[in-house]
Design a protein around this motif. Structure first.
Motif, short mmCIF file in Angstrom:
data_model
loop_
_atom_site.label_atom_id
_atom_site.label_comp_id
_atom_site.label_asym_id
_atom_site.label_seq_id
_atom_site.Cartn_x
_atom_site.Cartn_y
_atom_site.Cartn_z
N ASN A 36 28.55 0.93 -7.05
CA ASN A 36 28.20 1.98 -8.01
C ASN A 36 29.08 1.87 -9.26
N ASP A 37 30.37 1.63 -9.07
CA ASP A 37 31.27 1.46 -10.22
C ASP A 37 30.87 0.26 -11.06
N LEU A 38 30.54 -0.84 -10.40
CA LEU A 38 30.09 -2.03 -11.13
C LEU A 38 28.81 -1.75 -11.91
N ALA A 39 27.88 -1.02 -11.30
CA ALA A 39 26.62 -0.67 -11.97
C ALA A 39 26.87 0.21 -13.20
N LYS A 69 28.27 7.12 -15.88
CA LYS A 69 28.97 7.05 -14.59
C LYS A 69 28.71 8.30 -13.76
N ALA A 70 28.79 9.47 -14.40
CA ALA A 70 28.57 10.73 -13.69
C ALA A 70 27.15 10.81 -13.14
N ALA A 71 26.17 10.34 -13.90
CA ALA A 71 24.78 10.36 -13.44
C ALA A 71 24.59 9.44 -12.24
N LEU A 72 25.17 8.24 -12.29
CA LEU A 72 25.08 7.32 -11.16
C LEU A 72 25.78 7.90 -9.93
N ASP A 73 26.95 8.50 -10.14
CA ASP A 73 27.69 9.11 -9.04
C ASP A 73 26.88 10.22 -8.37
N ALA A 74 26.27 11.08 -9.20
CA ALA A 74 25.53 12.23 -8.68
C ALA A 74 24.32 11.79 -7.86
N ASP A 75 23.79 10.61 -8.16
CA ASP A 75 22.59 10.11 -7.50
C ASP A 75 22.90 9.22 -6.30
N ASN A 76 24.18 9.07 -5.96
CA ASN A 76 24.56 8.14 -4.89
C ASN A 76 25.23 8.92 -3.76
N PRO A 77 24.56 9.05 -2.60
CA PRO A 77 25.15 9.83 -1.51
C PRO A 77 26.46 9.25 -0.97
N HIS A 78 26.64 7.92 -1.06
CA HIS A 78 27.90 7.32 -0.61
C HIS A 78 29.05 7.78 -1.50
N GLN A 80 29.14 10.51 -3.26
CA GLN A 80 29.35 11.94 -3.01
C GLN A 80 30.20 12.16 -1.75
N ARG A 81 29.91 11.41 -0.69
CA ARG A 81 30.71 11.54 0.54
C ARG A 81 32.14 11.07 0.32
N TRP A 82 32.30 9.97 -0.41
CA TRP A 82 33.65 9.46 -0.72
C TRP A 82 34.44 10.51 -1.49
N GLU A 83 33.83 11.08 -2.52
CA GLU A 83 34.54 12.07 -3.34
C GLU A 83 34.91 13.31 -2.52
N GLU A 84 34.01 13.75 -1.65
CA GLU A 84 34.33 14.88 -0.78
C GLU A 84 35.51 14.56 0.12
N ARG A 85 35.52 13.36 0.68
CA ARG A 85 36.62 12.94 1.56
C ARG A 85 37.94 12.86 0.79
N MET A 86 37.91 12.32 -0.42
CA MET A 86 39.14 12.15 -1.21
C MET A 86 39.70 13.48 -1.69
N TRP A 87 38.84 14.49 -1.84
CA TRP A 87 39.32 15.77 -2.33
C TRP A 87 40.31 16.41 -1.36
N LYS A 88 40.29 15.99 -0.10
CA LYS A 88 41.26 16.46 0.89
C LYS A 88 42.69 16.14 0.44
N PHE A 89 42.86 15.05 -0.31
CA PHE A 89 44.17 14.56 -0.71
C PHE A 89 44.55 14.94 -2.14
N GLN A 90 43.57 15.26 -2.96
CA GLN A 90 43.77 15.42 -4.39
C GLN A 90 43.86 16.88 -4.80
N GLU A 91 44.52 17.09 -5.94
CA GLU A 91 44.50 18.41 -6.56
C GLU A 91 44.45 18.23 -8.06
N PRO A 92 43.74 19.11 -8.74
CA PRO A 92 43.57 18.92 -10.18
C PRO A 92 44.89 19.14 -10.93
N LEU A 93 44.98 18.49 -12.06
CA LEU A 93 46.11 18.75 -12.95
C LEU A 93 46.02 20.19 -13.44
N PRO A 94 47.14 20.81 -13.76
CA PRO A 94 47.11 22.22 -14.17
C PRO A 94 46.21 22.48 -15.38
N TRP A 95 46.03 21.49 -16.25
CA TRP A 95 45.24 21.67 -17.46
C TRP A 95 43.81 21.14 -17.33
#
Length: 113
Positions: A36-39, A69-78, A80-95
């Motif tokens: 997806n990133d390559l595409a 990139k955002a449109a391709l990401d939104a249309d790719n279930p893999h 979406q699952r990766w991002e959900e899994r990674m959010w367990k580890f991540q936190e947004p910057l304060p800004w």
């Protein structure tokens, strides 16, 4: 070619950070996410970490846009699952804006040749 730098924090937990790094070790990434990133036009992607702060360096083709990139990401279930899994580890910057993960950094210096 274009180059972008982005930043994101990890939760400040050594066990979670170690697990996050395992997910990003050579051979551990999901091939569907890479495809997806390559595409999207990403030619190279590197992530660096100090403490719980990460910096991502993207090198892209000239046609790359974050909207594409955002449109391709939104249309790719893999992705979406990766991002959900990674959010367990991540936190947004304060800004970061609501819902924003990786925040684009502004270039403030370039070595003059």
């Amino acid at each position: 070619m274009q180059r972008f730098c982005l930043a994101l924090d990890l939760k400040d937990d050594p066990d979670l950070i170690a697990e996050y790094e395992q997910w990003h070790a050579p051979g551990s990434g999901w091939p569907e996410v890479r495809a997806n990133d390559l595409a999207a036009g990403i030619l190279d992607l590197q992530i660096y970490r100090t403490g719980n702060r990460m910096v991502m360096i993207l090198e892209t083709d000239d046609d790359f846009t974050f909207e594409k990139k955002a449109a391709l990401d939104a249309d790719n279930p893999h992705v979406q699952r990766w991002e959900e899994r990674m959010w367990k580890f991540q936190e947004p910057l304060p800004w970061a804006k609501p819902g924003e993960k990786w925040v684009r950094m502004d270039q403030i210096f370039q070595f003059e040749k």
